[in-house]
Scaffold this active site. Structure first.
Site, PDB file in Angstrom:
ATOM      1  N   THR A 113      43.173  42.835  42.152  1.00  0.00           N
ATOM      2  CA  THR A 113      43.206  42.153  40.910  1.00  0.00           C
ATOM      3  C   THR A 113      42.558  43.187  39.772  1.00  0.00           C
ATOM      4  O   THR A 113      41.806  43.957  40.008  1.00  0.00           O
ATOM      5  CB  THR A 113      42.494  40.966  40.794  1.00  0.00           C
ATOM      6  OG1 THR A 113      42.795  40.369  39.457  1.00  0.00           O
ATOM      7  CG2 THR A 113      41.187  41.127  41.008  1.00  0.00           C
ATOM      8  N   ASN A 152      41.927  41.741  36.853  1.00  0.00           N
ATOM      9  CA  ASN A 152      41.329  40.772  35.932  1.00  0.00           C
ATOM     10  C   ASN A 152      40.048  40.768  36.327  1.00  0.00           C
ATOM     11  O   ASN A 152      39.395  40.176  37.269  1.00  0.00           O
ATOM     12  CB  ASN A 152      41.995  39.525  36.290  1.00  0.00           C
ATOM     13  CG  ASN A 152      41.544  38.214  35.295  1.00  0.00           C
ATOM     14  OD1 ASN A 152      40.205  38.135  35.104  1.00  0.00           O
ATOM     15  ND2 ASN A 152      42.495  37.390  34.937  1.00  0.00           N
ATOM     16  N   GLU A 168      54.265  44.286  39.676  1.00  0.00           N
ATOM     17  CA  GLU A 168      54.949  43.183  38.815  1.00  0.00           C
ATOM     18  C   GLU A 168      54.935  42.114  39.298  1.00  0.00           C
ATOM     19  O   GLU A 168      55.594  41.751  40.690  1.00  0.00           O
ATOM     20  CB  GLU A 168      56.240  43.641  38.183  1.00  0.00           C
ATOM     21  CG  GLU A 168      56.732  43.200  36.964  1.00  0.00           C
ATOM     22  CD  GLU A 168      58.076  43.589  36.734  1.00  0.00           C
ATOM     23  OE1 GLU A 168      58.605  42.816  35.869  1.00  0.00           O
ATOM     24  OE2 GLU A 168      58.751  44.693  37.124  1.00  0.00           O
ATOM     25  N   ASP A 214      46.814  34.534  43.361  1.00  0.00           N
ATOM     26  CA  ASP A 214      47.701  34.430  42.009  1.00  0.00           C
ATOM     27  C   ASP A 214      47.320  32.864  41.488  1.00  0.00           C
ATOM     28  O   ASP A 214      47.199  31.976  42.644  1.00  0.00           O
ATOM     29  CB  ASP A 214      48.960  34.478  42.271  1.00  0.00           C
ATOM     30  CG  ASP A 214      49.963  34.439  41.006  1.00  0.00           C
ATOM     31  OD1 ASP A 214      49.721  35.346  40.214  1.00  0.00           O
ATOM     32  OD2 ASP A 214      50.917  33.576  40.844  1.00  0.00           O
ATOM     33  N   PHE A 237      35.923  32.431  32.301  1.00  0.00           N
ATOM     34  CA  PHE A 237      37.111  33.503  31.807  1.00  0.00           C
ATOM     35  C   PHE A 237      38.351  32.329  31.429  1.00  0.00           C
ATOM     36  O   PHE A 237      38.356  31.362  31.861  1.00  0.00           O
ATOM     37  CB  PHE A 237      37.372  34.527  32.733  1.00  0.00           C
ATOM     38  CG  PHE A 237      37.883  34.186  33.864  1.00  0.00           C
ATOM     39  CD1 PHE A 237      37.397  33.879  34.965  1.00  0.00           C
ATOM     40  CD2 PHE A 237      39.385  34.423  33.856  1.00  0.00           C
ATOM     41  CE1 PHE A 237      38.003  33.426  35.972  1.00  0.00           C
ATOM     42  CE2 PHE A 237      40.102  34.051  35.111  1.00  0.00           C
ATOM     43  CZ  PHE A 237      39.462  33.467  36.301  1.00  0.00           C
ATOM     44  N   TYR A 281      41.052  30.039  30.573  1.00  0.00           N
ATOM     45  CA  TYR A 281      41.307  28.861  30.083  1.00  0.00           C
ATOM     46  C   TYR A 281      39.857  28.060  30.057  1.00  0.00           C
ATOM     47  O   TYR A 281      39.757  26.949  29.865  1.00  0.00           O
ATOM     48  CB  TYR A 281      42.214  27.960  30.485  1.00  0.00           C
ATOM     49  CG  TYR A 281      43.886  28.915  30.197  1.00  0.00           C
ATOM     50  CD1 TYR A 281      44.453  28.377  28.913  1.00  0.00           C
ATOM     51  CD2 TYR A 281      44.442  29.735  31.092  1.00  0.00           C
ATOM     52  CE1 TYR A 281      45.651  29.289  28.740  1.00  0.00           C
ATOM     53  CE2 TYR A 281      45.669  30.261  30.984  1.00  0.00           C
ATOM     54  CZ  TYR A 281      46.188  30.056  29.487  1.00  0.00           C
ATOM     55  OH  TYR A 281      47.311  30.756  29.217  1.00  0.00           O
ATOM     56  N   LYS A 318      31.318  26.125  39.656  1.00  0.00           N
ATOM     57  CA  LYS A 318      32.477  26.256  39.440  1.00  0.00           C
ATOM     58  C   LYS A 318      33.109  26.653  40.908  1.00  0.00           C
ATOM     59  O   LYS A 318      34.064  26.348  41.289  1.00  0.00           O
ATOM     60  CB  LYS A 318      32.936  27.572  38.570  1.00  0.00           C
ATOM     61  CG  LYS A 318      34.193  27.664  38.288  1.00  0.00           C
ATOM     62  CD  LYS A 318      34.450  28.998  37.245  1.00  0.00           C
ATOM     63  CE  LYS A 318      36.029  28.991  37.238  1.00  0.00           C
ATOM     64  NZ  LYS A 318      36.681  30.180  36.453  1.00  0.00           N
ATOM     65  N   HIS A 321      39.857  25.487  41.738  1.00  0.00           N
ATOM     66  CA  HIS A 321      40.873  25.907  42.512  1.00  0.00           C
ATOM     67  C   HIS A 321      40.486  27.163  43.362  1.00  0.00           C
ATOM     68  O   HIS A 321      40.839  27.167  44.504  1.00  0.00           O
ATOM     69  CB  HIS A 321      41.969  26.159  41.817  1.00  0.00           C
ATOM     70  CG  HIS A 321      41.727  27.026  40.494  1.00  0.00           C
ATOM     71  ND1 HIS A 321      40.415  26.922  39.721  1.00  0.00           N
ATOM     72  CD2 HIS A 321      42.504  28.082  39.997  1.00  0.00           C
ATOM     73  CE1 HIS A 321      40.473  27.899  38.928  1.00  0.00           C
ATOM     74  NE2 HIS A 321      41.552  28.710  38.923  1.00  0.00           N
ATOM     75  N   ARG A 322      39.893  28.293  42.687  1.00  0.00           N
ATOM     76  CA  ARG A 322      39.856  29.496  43.580  1.00  0.00           C
ATOM     77  C   ARG A 322      38.575  29.170  44.701  1.00  0.00           C
ATOM     78  O   ARG A 322      38.711  29.642  45.742  1.00  0.00           O
ATOM     79  CB  ARG A 322      39.327  30.437  42.574  1.00  0.00           C
ATOM     80  CG  ARG A 322      39.217  31.711  42.984  1.00  0.00           C
ATOM     81  CD  ARG A 322      39.074  33.056  42.232  1.00  0.00           C
ATOM     82  NE  ARG A 322      40.238  33.114  41.275  1.00  0.00           N
ATOM     83  CZ  ARG A 322      40.212  32.473  40.240  1.00  0.00           C
ATOM     84  NH1 ARG A 322      39.155  32.156  39.612  1.00  0.00           N
ATOM     85  NH2 ARG A 322      41.540  32.606  39.360  1.00  0.00           N
TER      86      ARG A 322
HETATM   87  P1  IMP Z   1      47.383  35.852  37.525  1.00  0.00           P
HETATM   88  O1  IMP Z   1      47.068  35.174  38.769  1.00  0.00           O
HETATM   89  O2  IMP Z   1      47.090  37.387  37.474  1.00  0.00           O
HETATM   90  O3  IMP Z   1      49.093  35.602  37.127  1.00  0.00           O
HETATM   91  O4  IMP Z   1      46.656  35.380  36.170  1.00  0.00           O
HETATM   92  C1  IMP Z   1      46.149  33.849  36.141  1.00  0.00           C
HETATM   93  C2  IMP Z   1      45.853  33.599  34.600  1.00  0.00           C
HETATM   94  O5  IMP Z   1      45.798  32.211  34.810  1.00  0.00           O
HETATM   95  C3  IMP Z   1      44.583  34.152  34.098  1.00  0.00           C
HETATM   96  O6  IMP Z   1      44.733  35.453  33.465  1.00  0.00           O
HETATM   97  C4  IMP Z   1      44.038  33.165  33.471  1.00  0.00           C
HETATM   98  O7  IMP Z   1      44.490  33.062  32.204  1.00  0.00           O
HETATM   99  C5  IMP Z   1      44.309  31.912  33.990  1.00  0.00           C
HETATM  100  N1  IMP Z   1      43.397  31.634  35.130  1.00  0.00           N
HETATM  101  C6  IMP Z   1      43.487  31.736  36.354  1.00  0.00           C
HETATM  102  N2  IMP Z   1      42.186  31.092  37.020  1.00  0.00           N
HETATM  103  C7  IMP Z   1      41.412  30.818  36.213  1.00  0.00           C
HETATM  104  C8  IMP Z   1      40.149  30.375  36.009  1.00  0.00           C
HETATM  105  O8  IMP Z   1      39.539  30.128  36.820  1.00  0.00           O
HETATM  106  N3  IMP Z   1      39.599  30.006  34.926  1.00  0.00           N
HETATM  107  C9  IMP Z   1      40.179  30.149  33.641  1.00  0.00           C
HETATM  108  N4  IMP Z   1      41.671  30.481  33.470  1.00  0.00           N
HETATM  109  C10 IMP Z   1      42.228  30.813  34.876  1.00  0.00           C
END
Ligand code: IMP
Length: 201
Positions: free
Chosen positions: A18, A20, A48, A77, A156, A158, A179, A184-185
């Site tokens: 990741t 992020n 992608e 994801d 981070f 939302y 958290k 979910h995570r």
């Molecule tokens: P991806 O999994 O890289 O497609 O990104 C998922 C997107 O969902 C992130 O960039 C956040 O905007 C949002 N997201 C996923 N998990 C969380 C969380 O635990 N808190 C807040 N936003 C989340």
């Protein structure tokens, strides 16, 4: 929280797929005690997300990063599904705006004064073997409500607008431990961890 049991020889490298930083912080916290040597994916390696489900994208990211690095890889994801928006933004959660503030602003604008504020976060976490074969994947879901305006400064994405009525807190107002317990995570990793020690190399 019980730790997964690892035979001594299982210390091995795991590439975290990741870019992020918020996700990365949480994933590192969940994996830190497990005896894996964590390594970040090379920044130039950008996969992608062409899948149409969280599972497809998690498996794609883990598999591609594993093949590119020749190491075991882990990917998550995740995204937000809002009931009154028919499950949007869903797999497009990261692409809903350029910054977290813009994504939240768009979400609140699209939801307007809609009385049904129900929503859920979904996370699929996948681990790939070095050859790209998926060894394991697990899903975690957390239900909550979307507030009318942001509240809290932690986390981070939302987090400031995602409210858990039973805890009377948004994700952005929770400690890291809270958290982990409710998110979910956290739930996806909770399901995954007992299986990690049984992986064969
Ligand atoms: P991806 O999994 O890289 O497609 O990104 C998922 C997107 O969902 C992130 O960039 C956040 O905007 C949002 N997201 C996923 N998990 C969380 C969380 O635990 N808190 C807040 N936003 C989340």
């Amino acid at each position: 929280m019980p730790k997964a049991q690892f035979p001594l020889l299982k210390m091995t490298k795991l590439v975290v797929a990741t870019g992020n930083p918020g996700k990365l912080r949480e994933m590192q916290t969940y994996l830190v005690d497990l005896g894996w040597e964590l390594q970040l994916k090379p920044p130039e390696l950008d996969i992608e997300e062409t899948g149409e489900t969280f599972s497809a994208n998690a498996c794609l990211k883990a598999s591609e990063v594993a093949k590119a690095t020749g190491e075991w890889a882990i990917a998550d994801d995740s995204g937000l599904q809002v009931d009154a928006l028919g499950g949007a933004p869903g797999i497009y959660s990261a692409r809903y705006g350029k910054t977290d503030a813009q994504r939240i602003e768009r979400l609140l604008r699209e939801l307007g004064n809609e009385p049904n504020r129900g929503a859920q976060f979904v996370c699929v976490v996948a681990i790939s073997r070095p050859d790209g074969a998926i060894a394991i994947f697990e899903t975690g879901i957390c239900r909550g409500e979307i507030l009318h305006s942001p509240c809290g400064t932690g986390g981070f994405g939302y987090d400031p607008v995602f409210y858990l009525p039973e805890q009377q807190l948004t994700f952005a107002e929770m400690t890291v431990e809270m958290k982990r317990r409710y998110s979910h995570r956290g739930k996806a990793f909770e399901a995954l961890l007992p299986h990690l020690g049984k992986l064969t190399f």
